[in-house]
Write an enzyme that holds these catalytic residues in place. Structure first.
Site, short mmCIF file in Angstrom:
data_model
loop_
_atom_site.label_atom_id
_atom_site.label_comp_id
_atom_site.label_asym_id
_atom_site.label_seq_id
_atom_site.Cartn_x
_atom_site.Cartn_y
_atom_site.Cartn_z
N CYS A 144 37.05 41.76 37.21
CA CYS A 144 35.93 41.52 38.12
C CYS A 144 34.73 42.34 37.67
O CYS A 144 34.66 43.55 37.93
CB CYS A 144 36.31 41.87 39.56
SG CYS A 144 34.96 41.61 40.73
N CYS A 179 32.77 44.16 40.47
CA CYS A 179 33.55 45.28 41.01
C CYS A 179 33.61 46.44 40.02
O CYS A 179 33.50 47.60 40.41
CB CYS A 179 34.97 44.82 41.36
SG CYS A 179 35.02 43.52 42.63
#
Length: 196
Positions: A158, A161
């Site tokens: 991700c 993230c």
């Protein structure tokens, strides 16, 4: 049949991760049958990330390894790294927090990757509606909680993230060298899981 040198390498690798005495996986056995040099590399890589970090304690390395094992649902390594973390002084509350953090990040990684991939205003502006109260007062401290979050996010791919948690962990006092060691550990454990 696996050579004696390969048997020794595999046995040493399994002992280093706390799986001594367990059956050798068919994948490791296949590498052992052809005297594959990667087994030696893997043993060295695992030893380096679990035992030779200048920027992570023994407890931290085992807890980070545990987060990857939990994320990848590899029960033998979950058991081994939990035992290793306890031997390094981790409490039940600290182990439970790593388990909860890993679950939360698995959730967030899917959601925020979706937002990032689509890039649509509606998805960006709508509140996620995902409770994250465990992030408020982590037992292990905010810096380490963010480090676990970063490692799991890196393993799950991700980008949003990873950027967010890397920035946060540095703001909470981590060095780039500490971040590097943690993410390298996550990468090596992820690779290890494909073979054991």
């Amino acid at each position: 049949m696996t050579s004696s040198i390969q048997n020794e390498t595999i046995s040493s690798l399994l002992a280093n991760i706390g799986l001594e005495g367990t059956a050798v996986s068919p994948v490791l056995e296949t590498l052992g049958q052809v005297d594959h040099r990667y087994l030696r590399d893997l043993k060295i890589n695992v030893g380096n990330v679990l035992n030779s970090s200048q920027h992570l304690s023994g407890k931290e390395t085992r807890l980070l390894a545990l987060s990857v094992a939990v994320n990848e649902k590899h029960q033998p390594l979950i058991d081994a790294f939990t035992a290793g973390a306890r031997q390094e002084g981790a409490t039940d509350a600290e182990i439970a927090e790593v388990l909860a953090c890993t679950s939360l990040l698995a959730t967030n990684n899917v959601f925020y990757r979706f937002r990032h991939f689509t890039g649509k205003d509606y998805y960006q502006q709508t509140q996620p509606g995902i409770r994250m109260s465990i992030m408020m007062n982590p037992v292990l401290g905010k810096e380490f909680f963010e480090l676990v979050s970063l490692v799991v996010s890196a393993v799950n791919g991700c980008e949003l993230c990873v950027r967010s948690h890397e920035e946060s962990v540095l703001k909470h006092g981590a060095t780039e060298a500490r971040v590097f060691d943690a993410v390298r550990l996550g990468a090596v454990v992820k690779g290890l899981i494909t073979l054991v």
